[in-house]
Design an enzyme around this catalytic site. Structure first.
Site, short mmCIF file in Angstrom:
data_model
loop_
_atom_site.label_atom_id
_atom_site.label_comp_id
_atom_site.label_asym_id
_atom_site.label_seq_id
_atom_site.Cartn_x
_atom_site.Cartn_y
_atom_site.Cartn_z
N ARG A 184 -47.14 16.38 5.98
CA ARG A 184 -46.36 15.97 4.82
C ARG A 184 -44.99 15.53 5.32
O ARG A 184 -44.16 16.37 5.67
CB ARG A 184 -46.22 17.11 3.82
N ARG A 186 -37.67 12.66 0.58
CA ARG A 186 -37.57 12.75 -0.88
C ARG A 186 -36.70 11.62 -1.39
O ARG A 186 -35.66 11.31 -0.80
CB ARG A 186 -36.96 14.10 -1.29
N ARG A 222 -44.26 27.78 23.20
CA ARG A 222 -42.84 27.51 23.40
C ARG A 222 -42.09 28.78 23.07
O ARG A 222 -42.46 29.54 22.17
CB ARG A 222 -42.36 26.38 22.47
N ARG A 248 -30.66 23.39 17.51
CA ARG A 248 -29.90 23.69 16.30
C ARG A 248 -28.92 24.83 16.55
O ARG A 248 -29.02 25.54 17.55
CB ARG A 248 -30.84 24.05 15.14
N GLU A 254 -29.57 27.34 19.80
CA GLU A 254 -31.00 27.60 20.02
C GLU A 254 -31.58 26.55 20.96
O GLU A 254 -31.44 25.35 20.73
CB GLU A 254 -31.72 27.57 18.67
N TYR A 273 -49.47 29.14 14.09
CA TYR A 273 -48.14 29.28 13.50
C TYR A 273 -48.32 29.73 12.05
O TYR A 273 -48.98 29.05 11.26
CB TYR A 273 -47.35 27.98 13.56
N ASP A 306 -46.25 31.24 8.52
CA ASP A 306 -45.07 31.68 7.79
C ASP A 306 -45.27 33.13 7.36
O ASP A 306 -46.39 33.65 7.33
CB ASP A 306 -44.82 30.79 6.58
#
Length: 381
Positions: free
Chosen positions: A171, A175, A247, A277, A298, A346, A348
């Site tokens: 996705r 926007r 990683r 970041r 990071e 991965y 969440d």
């Protein structure tokens, strides 16, 4: 039954709690000196800032049952992640939205105009994107891709975007309005006092014992009726087929007075900037006030044997090795592999909790019907 759960992160805590409530005795061990895995939070004694020690964890979900579950163990405060990106000497809003597009191209377009403009930038000669770069070029064109995706992706994954699958951009985050809320889920927030007390509350049950600084040894399984393994899948087998690729992250901590960057997360899209970041931790608790501030630069790199694995790579070579380990695991009895590391995916936090709840329920069904629990209740493939 005596249950051994290896890992005191979300998977081990949630599964252990459900099994303990069902009357089983759960021994939870962890090699680290704290509970919570990579969700571990603690207050910095110097500044009082709540630290996300292993990088930011922001809870977001559309799963109402999971949202109710975590709120049963902690008070969650409203929090929306509003990420910014520094690239080419300017700061932009992420995910790419109408403000980003207008600012980047120096225009003042309405949504329909911006949609048509970006469509005109897209490389429509790419009909079937075969990799990450082609996927991005197909939908946003070269300028936006190179400013916001290319350099960041090269730093994050340590390889050219042409080597990554197109599915990473399932996705495309674009926007055509001014909504800069990074996530789109109904429920978003942060536990007021951090994740560590929440996980401690989940673990607080008379049928649960927790042992920290305790590495797993194979003889432990002999005293347990079943083992739940949330460590690395290949680690259970002592990596004897080779190591799955990950990683890892290095954090360069620095402090300052006042407000360093004005937001919780600032991405750096330029390839020549070595970090991906900077996170400023006090902004993850906007209901608090602190004069001092703690930030992390990071850096992403290949994971070595002594490093903490963060992101599974899952490219062609790793998937072939993963299949071999899955076959090996499925031939092993008395152990179920769970969580991000145990299934080499991965995940969440909300998905981790959902799978842990479903795993516990399925295991209890197996016990009730006298069936052996499988190696995986959720397939890693």
């Amino acid at each position: 039954m005596q249950i051994l759960l290896v890992g005191a992160g979300l998977s081990g805590a949630v599964i252990g709690r459900r099994l303990a409530e069902a009357g089983h005795h759960c021994r939870i061990i962890d090699t680290r000196g704290h509970i919570g895995g990579n969700c571990f939070t603690e207050r910095d004694p110097e500044t009082g800032v709540m630290m996300h020690v292993y990088g930011p964890h922001i809870f977001h979900t559309d799963d109402e049952e999971v949202w109710a579950y975590v709120n049963g163990f902690a008070e969650f405060m409203p929090f929306q992640n509003r990420v910014k990106s520094t690239t080419r000497g300017a700061v932009y809003s992420l995910p790419i939205n109408l403000l980003t597009i207008n600012q980047f191209f120096g225009k003042a377009m309405r949504p329909d105009e911006a949609r048509d403009f970006v469509a005109g930038e897209a490389d429509l000669t790419i009909e079937d994107p075969q990799n990450f770069e082609e996927q991005a070029l197909r939908f946003v064109g070269r300028d936006l891709y190179e400013a916001f995706f290319k350099g960041y992706t090269e730093k994050q994954w340590g390889c050219a975007p042409t080597e990554l699958p197109a599915s990473i951009l399932k996705r495309l985050p674009v926007r055509f309005n001014y909504d800069d809320n990074y996530f789109f889920h109904r429920f978003q927030g942060m536990p007021r006092d951090g994740y560590t007390p929440m996980i401690a509350a989940i673990l607080e049950h008379p049928n649960i014992t927790v042992e920290l600084n305790t590495p797993y040894t194979p003889d432990m399984a002999g005293a347990a009726g079943h083992v739940f393994w949330s460590g690395p899948l290949d680690g259970f087998f002592d990596y004897d087929l080779g190591r799955l690729g990950y990683r890892t992250l290095d954090f360069e901590r620095f402090t300052c007075q006042g407000d360093y960057q004005g937001c919780a997360v600032m991405n750096y899209g330029d390839r020549e900037v070595p970090w991906t970041r900077i996170t400023e931790h006090k902004h993850f608790s906007p209901w608090e006030s602190h004069e001092g501030s703690i930030c992390y630069r990071e850096y992403s790199r290949a994971c070595g044997p002594d490093d903490i694995p963060y992101y599974p790579i899952r490219l062609v070579e790793e998937k072939a090795l993963l299949d071999d380990y899955i076959t090996r695991a499925e031939a092993t009895t008395g152990v179920t592999f769970v969580g991000r590391l145990g299934t080499y995916r991965y995940l969440d936090m909300d998905v981790t909790i959902r799978e842990a709840l479903e795993t516990a329920a399925a295991f209890l069904d197996c016990v009730g019907t006298g069936h052996a629990a499988p190696a995986f209740f959720t397939s890693p493939r």
